[in-house]
Design a protein around this motif. Structure first.
Motif, PDB file in Angstrom:
ATOM      1  N   PRO A 375       1.184  -1.551  -0.138  1.00 58.63           N
ATOM      2  CA  PRO A 375       0.005   0.204   0.281  1.00 58.63           C
ATOM      3  C   PRO A 375       0.838   1.274   0.041  1.00 58.63           C
ATOM      4  O   PRO A 375       1.867   1.303   0.304  1.00 58.63           O
ATOM      5  CB  PRO A 375      -0.706   0.504   0.998  1.00 58.63           C
ATOM      6  N   GLY A 376       0.786   1.801  -1.194  1.00 58.54           N
ATOM      7  CA  GLY A 376       1.078   2.951  -0.650  1.00 58.54           C
ATOM      8  C   GLY A 376       2.450   2.475  -1.603  1.00 58.54           C
ATOM      9  O   GLY A 376       3.409   3.703  -1.464  1.00 58.54           O
ATOM     10  N   ALA A 428       6.485  11.294  -5.580  1.00 57.96           N
ATOM     11  CA  ALA A 428       6.104  10.269  -5.142  1.00 57.96           C
ATOM     12  C   ALA A 428       6.732   9.014  -5.705  1.00 57.96           C
ATOM     13  O   ALA A 428       7.716   8.167  -5.086  1.00 57.96           O
ATOM     14  CB  ALA A 428       5.029  10.101  -4.490  1.00 57.96           C
ATOM     15  N   TYR A 429       6.411   8.677  -7.499  1.00 56.12           N
ATOM     16  CA  TYR A 429       7.425   8.137  -7.857  1.00 56.12           C
ATOM     17  C   TYR A 429       8.821   8.272  -8.142  1.00 56.12           C
ATOM     18  O   TYR A 429       9.904   6.920  -7.844  1.00 56.12           O
ATOM     19  CB  TYR A 429       6.714   8.330  -9.177  1.00 56.12           C
ATOM     20  N   GLY A 488       1.897   6.800   2.926  1.00 52.86           N
ATOM     21  CA  GLY A 488       0.840   7.522   3.190  1.00 52.86           C
ATOM     22  C   GLY A 488       0.016   8.365   2.007  1.00 52.86           C
ATOM     23  O   GLY A 488      -1.575   7.840   1.236  1.00 52.86           O
ATOM     24  N   GLU A 489       0.371   9.243   1.363  1.00 51.97           N
ATOM     25  CA  GLU A 489       0.160  10.153   0.778  1.00 51.97           C
ATOM     26  C   GLU A 489       0.440  10.051  -1.127  1.00 51.97           C
ATOM     27  O   GLU A 489      -1.534   9.480  -0.971  1.00 51.97           O
ATOM     28  CB  GLU A 489       1.049  11.222   0.046  1.00 51.97           C
ATOM     29  N   LYS A 496      -8.039   7.934  -4.341  1.00 50.09           N
ATOM     30  CA  LYS A 496      -8.644   9.661  -5.131  1.00 50.09           C
ATOM     31  C   LYS A 496      -9.304   8.647  -6.771  1.00 50.09           C
ATOM     32  O   LYS A 496      -9.984   9.313  -6.957  1.00 50.09           O
ATOM     33  CB  LYS A 496      -8.494  10.823  -4.845  1.00 50.09           C
ATOM     34  N   LEU A 497      -7.649   8.499  -7.050  1.00 51.02           N
ATOM     35  CA  LEU A 497      -7.821   8.768  -8.760  1.00 51.02           C
ATOM     36  C   LEU A 497      -7.687   7.201  -9.303  1.00 51.02           C
ATOM     37  O   LEU A 497      -9.133   7.012 -10.625  1.00 51.02           O
ATOM     38  CB  LEU A 497      -6.179   8.818  -9.116  1.00 51.02           C
ATOM     39  N   PHE A 498      -8.107   6.062  -8.853  1.00 52.64           N
ATOM     40  CA  PHE A 498      -7.979   5.010  -8.923  1.00 52.64           C
ATOM     41  C   PHE A 498      -9.530   4.232  -8.715  1.00 52.64           C
ATOM     42  O   PHE A 498     -10.236   4.105  -9.472  1.00 52.64           O
ATOM     43  CB  PHE A 498      -6.935   3.750  -8.633  1.00 52.64           C
ATOM     44  N   TYR A 499     -10.145   4.755  -7.970  1.00 53.84           N
ATOM     45  CA  TYR A 499     -11.716   4.626  -7.808  1.00 53.84           C
ATOM     46  C   TYR A 499     -12.365   5.668  -7.671  1.00 53.84           C
ATOM     47  O   TYR A 499     -13.308   5.898  -7.074  1.00 53.84           O
ATOM     48  CB  TYR A 499     -11.761   4.312  -6.111  1.00 53.84           C
ATOM     49  N   ARG A 500     -11.991   6.510  -8.509  1.00 46.49           N
ATOM     50  CA  ARG A 500     -12.993   8.166  -8.803  1.00 46.49           C
ATOM     51  C   ARG A 500     -14.095   7.631  -9.925  1.00 46.49           C
ATOM     52  O   ARG A 500     -14.084   6.673 -10.661  1.00 46.49           O
ATOM     53  CB  ARG A 500     -11.959   8.713 -10.072  1.00 46.49           C
ATOM     54  N   PRO A 501     -14.862   7.575  -9.246  1.00 40.96           N
ATOM     55  CA  PRO A 501     -16.726   7.213 -10.343  1.00 40.96           C
ATOM     56  C   PRO A 501     -16.877   7.796 -11.321  1.00 40.96           C
ATOM     57  O   PRO A 501     -16.908   6.960 -12.216  1.00 40.96           O
ATOM     58  CB  PRO A 501     -18.075   7.511  -9.724  1.00 40.96           C
TER      59      PRO A 501
END
Length: 1014
Positions: A375-376, A428-429, A488-489, A496-501
């Protein structure tokens, strides 16, 4: 102790300079021939390395094996660039140190202009092909027999590869290149190695080389030119028979032998170790499928059998070795399938499920140290970017990059990802990949795990890693803290992005509709039910024209939103309203970001704008209120205390009554929008709507009264000589205001002791007139009209009366209808003590001792009959008039009020200003049967909802159900009626049926309870 020119090389001094074992360091320096006076710069460079002790040991080993140690020491002194590169490599990588010891002359690879230069793709390919004696300009390079070193061409290739990695590490560890450059060079170096390995395979089996054309397709990080120092190189093989060869099976067998031989070269182990494994598991059918297929077989597989994850993998596919023309043909044939994969059923769900499966298979002990899969970690970033690419890349070629950072930049430029979010993911990447590179450089082994602080050598490894990243003061703590913050970020942004409807909504659009051409848009608008497709098309063109970020985001949103507008009662009005709001807020950074990142806001906005002119008008006056649609909690009714505090704060902020009350009216406007949105979105019921509208009206009047009082006091030069109270009447007093209701009030004042009654009345009138002026002055905000017609003597009586005047009037002149009106009286603003006295004054009048007389009951009944006969508008359908019609609001309210007049003197629970509360109390005390009470309540709720919805839909008040079919359909939609299969009457028909049925039953109860019972 050895000292020269002030430089101390004692064990303690060396320990203070970063060496873990000062005594050992002093001994190794002596063995290396490092003089503290002469070689101070070298020692400084060693002490700055990621692992000073490791760097010093490596230099000692290198000096021992170097043919000319003096040359090395001199070069280190004279060449600062060599010094920083060599000590950086020695301190970060034991594997490259071992290489230098095996090849002691290779330290020169870190020296001079070549060591500082970034080689191009062709230079790397040509260099490695020359190493194995192959011609890089040949169509099919073949290694030359005997051209390589005595240990064979494979060994020569591995040595040459390590030298290139050594050069790259020297630039990388000294900060001369960024992550993108390092990762791209590693990918190009891997591709060149495969080309050279294929040349060796051709030399070993020339007969196979003559039968086939073989192309190597890079996948994963190699395909995306973002490879690690040590990573499996994912490939897919595609082959065709050579020109003139007709036996395809024989050609495929030959290609398979060449591919297998090529794969063995980088994966074999000798004195140089293993470079990396070549992994062909991403091929069609995976490890169960043939290693090599012809192009037609690849195409057939992907057209018929491929799963979602396979198209995600193909996103990074590019030719990296072998037959270039065949490689291009492969990517040209496969790419269109990749960019239509998002149209597959459940595509987004499949990708999301795959990510969850990866997380589920991580051992629990490794989860918080996995920088790749955890995760993260890197996979969260990569999956987020790839999903966005696949969804939006169908129509936007700009985002079709196999490189994560390039794709992220394109997604940001196209408006699919917010700038801050994209920058956060990119940073982050880079951090995570940098950590990954440093972990792998140490031993040139494939790993993605941070060292465990609990392992015996864990703290030492973390220290080395932290220092390599630049954390000099507290490397372990700073590294651990940075990792946790980044993880965490990343997790936050990933979710937020991956599960954006919006991804689901865009993915469900048919391919041609995801980015509409004008012609397609016009056709679709007409099919969706827009009454004026050309007008709607002009709105679309205005919203999406240009190359601005705003236009780019609108182009993504609008194809989806058109369907939502079409689901609303008036799609044309919805699209027009959206354009107007967007024009007002288009340059506001948060607006389009909110619509893109929270698709529920966009969907709700489309529904509201296409349903309610009232809401549209409010939103155009205060477009920033759209932010309230993000969360149901933001649509909930705010406590009166919070509203009052905000209103009083507005009074304190402004220096004039007009500005202060203007700010309070703006607060009311926002609360009206909040309430209307909650109502239409079925977040709030009719009880909450009435309470919310009443609460904000009370707060607004109270604040405006304070401003008016202060204005009059300033004009008088002293405090007014009276006290004033505003009493709510009617639905206002009953906590049942609707959107179209005026605020029924009475004004009572009480002169202060010793004040002249006439002057006190004049001052009270001045305050009331100022109050009404402030509430009704022209502004962008809806006025709040105060209606005082329910005062004693109605319009003929004085607007403001003293408390004593009210007492005298009610004592001598009040009639039954005034007692009935007072049932809903409630002080809401002004002097609280005066309000309490006024309540005590009217309680005996509205709750008469012994109950209302028979004469009074007859008077109430006659008045009700007269009102039905005279006040119902001419031509109005009495079955559809929500206020005065049969079974409407008035019928229910008069039943409740007659019960109160009769029984409230003996039943305190009936002493309420609310209709439904009075009905509940009547049922509880047996004055109404439970069935009758429920019938009246349901009719009242239905009539109140319909009356409110008329105002919401039309933007103006109205007490009757509209007669036009279009308005009825819009009203039904606003009230939550939807089209159902196998239904003839439609939503409007069901609404009329339900309304007539409920009110007819209520009328029956009313006639029996109100007229027939004694």
């Amino acid at each position: 102790m050895a000292t020269r020119d002030g430089f101390s090389m004692t064990a303690g001094a060396l320990a203070r300079r970063g060496f873990g074992d000062g005594t050992r360091a002093a001994r190794l320096m002596a063995e290396s021939g490092l003089d503290p006076g002469v070689h101070a710069a070298v020692i400084d460079s060693l002490s700055a390395a990621a692992d000073s002790d490791q760097a010093l040991l490596g230099l000692t080993r290198l000096v021992e094996t170097a043919p000319d140690p003096d040359e090395l020491r001199t070069a280190l002194l004279d060449d600062p660039d060599l010094r920083s590169r060599l000590t950086g490599v020695l301190g970060a990588s034991t594997a490259l140190t071992d290489h230098l010891v095996r090849h002691p002359g290779d330290w020169r690879e870190l020296r001079g202009a070549d060591a500082a230069r970034n080689p191009g793709t062709e230079e790397l390919r040509a260099g490695l092909l020359h190493t194995v004696g192959a011609d890089p300009n040949a169509d099919t390079p073949v290694a030359a027999a005997g051209a390589a070193d005595p240990d064979g061409p494979e060994h020569a290739l591995r040595v040459a590869y390590r030298r290139r990695v050594l050069r790259l590490a020297g630039r990388d560890l000294t900060g001369a290149i960024d992550l993108e450059t390092a990762a791209a060079e590693l990918a190009d170096l891997a591709a060149a190695t495969l080309d050279a390995a294929l040349a060796i395979a051709r030399a070993r089996a020339p007969q196979d080389a003559e039968l086939c054309r073989l192309a190597v397709i890079g996948m994963g990080k190699c395909g995306g030119r973002e490879l690690n120092y040590v990573s499996d190189v994912d490939v897919v093989f595609v082959a065709e028979p050579a020109e003139g060869v007709e036996d395809e099976p024989a050609a495929m067998r030959a290609a398979t032998r060449l591919a297998s031989a090529m794969m063995r070269t980088p994966g074999a182990t000798d004195a140089e170790g293993t470079l990396w494994e070549v992994d062909a598991a991403l091929r069609p059918d995976g490890k169960n499928g043939p290693l090599v297929r012809p192009l037609a077989s690849h195409i057939a597989y992907y057209e018929r059998w491929a799963k979602t994850w396979e198209f995600q993998a193909l996103l990074k596919a590019r030719p990296i070795a072998g037959d270039a023309a065949l490689g291009r043909a492969y990517t040209e044939a496969i790419a269109p399938m990749v960019w239509q994969a998002a149209s597959r059923p459940h595509f987004v769900d499949d990708v999301q499920a795959m990510r969850r499966r990866v997380l589920a298979h991580i051992p629990a002990a490794e989860s918080d140290r996995q920088i790749k899969l955890g995760p993260g970690g890197l996979r969260d970033i990569e999956f987020s970017v790839q999903l966005l690419q696949l969804v939006h890349g169908r129509t936007d070629p700009a985002v079709r990059s196999g490189n994560t950072l390039s794709a992220l930049e394109a997604l940001s430029a196209g408006g699919y990802v917010g700038r801050e979010d994209a920058a956060g993911l990119a940073d982050a990447y880079r951090f995570l990949r940098r950590v990954e590179h440093l972990l792998q450089l140490h031993r040139l082994r494939r790993t993605h795990l941070l060292p465990s602080a609990d392992a015996p050598d864990g703290p030492e490894q973390l220290r080395r890693l932290g220092r390599a990243l630049g954390y000099a003061a507290n490397p372990v703590t700073d590294l651990t803290t940075a990792w946790r913050q980044v993880a965490g970020e990343v997790r936050r942004l990933h979710e937020k992005l991956f599960y954006r409807p919006l991804l689901h909504a865009v993915a469900r659009l048919p391919g041609p509709e995801a980015r509409l051409t004008p012609g397609q848009a016009g056709e679709r608008l007409e099919a969706l039910g827009f009454a004026d497709p050309q007008g709607a098309l002009r709105h679309l063109e205005a919203l999406t024209a240009g190359v601005s970020r705003r236009a780019a985001i609108q182009r993504t949103l609008l194809p989806v939103m058109l369907g939502w507008f079409a689901d609303s009662p008036d799609p044309d009005a919805g699209l027009l309203g959206f354009r107007q709001v967007s024009d007002a807020l288009g340059t506001t950074p948060w607006y389009l970001r909110l619509l893109r990142d929270d698709v529920r806001v966009a969907e709700r906005m489309a529904w509201l704008l296409g349903t309610s002119r009232y809401v549209t008008d409010l939103l155009l006056r205060a477009p920033e209120a759209v932010a309230l649609l993000a969360d149901d909690a933001d649509l909930a009714r705010r406590p009166a205390t919070a509203l009052t505090a905000e209103a009083y704060s507005a009074l304190r902020r402004h220096d004039s009554a007009e500005k202060a009350v203007g700010a309070v009216r703006a607060l009311r406007r926002r609360e009206l929008f909040r309430t209307a949105a909650a109502d239409l979105l079925e977040v709030a019921g009719i009880d909450e709507v009435g309470a919310a509208l009443t609460a904000i009206a009370r707060v607004t009047i109270d604040a405006a009264l304070r401003a008016a009082w202060s204005r009059v006091a300033a004009e008088l030069g002293e405090e007014p000589c009276t006290r004033l109270c505003v009493v709510a009447m009617g639905r206002f007093g009953g906590n049942e205001l609707s959107y179209a209701s005026d605020a029924d009030v009475m004004y009572v004042h009480d002169p202060r002791p010793g004040a002249d009654p006439g002057e006190a009345t004049r001052q009270a009138e001045r305050i009331v007139h100022e109050l009404r002026r402030l509430l009704e002055m022209r502004s962008d905000d809806p006025p709040l009209v105060l209606d005082a017609d329910l005062r004693p003597e109605g319009r003929s009586g004085p607007l403001v009366r003293t408390f004593d005047s009210y007492a005298a009037y009610y004592g001598r002149w009040s009639s039954t209808w005034e007692s009935q009106a007072l049932l809903r009286a409630a002080p809401i603003a002004g002097d609280e003590e005066l309000g309490e006295r006024f309540t005590a004054l009217i309680d005996p009048i509205r709750y008469p001792q012994g109950g209302v007389s028979d004469k009074g009951v007859l008077e109430v009944r006659r008045l009700k009959a007269r009102m039905e006969a005279e006040r119902l508008p001419r031509g109005a359908d009495p079955t559809l008039h929500t206020k005065l019609g049969r079974g409407g609001l008035s019928d229910v309210e008069w039943v409740a009020q007659l019960i109160q007049l009769r029984h409230a003197h003996e039943l305190p629970e009936l002493r309420t200003t609310g209709t439904l509360e009075a009905l509940d109390a009547a049922v509880a005390h047996g004055l109404l049967t439970a069935d009758d009470g429920a019938t009246l309540e349901c009719a009242w709720r239905m009539a109140a909802r319909v009356r409110g919805a008329v105002m919401l839909v039309r933007g103006r008040g109205g007490d009757s159900v509209p007669t036009s079919v279009r308005d009825q359909s819009a009203l039904a939609g606003a009230l939550g009626y939807r089209d159902e299969e196998d239904e003839e009457e439609g939503p409007a028909g069901r609404l009329l049926q339900d309304y007539r049925q409920l009110t007819r039953r209520a009328r029956t109860v009313m006639e029996r309870v109100f007229y027939d019972e004694p």
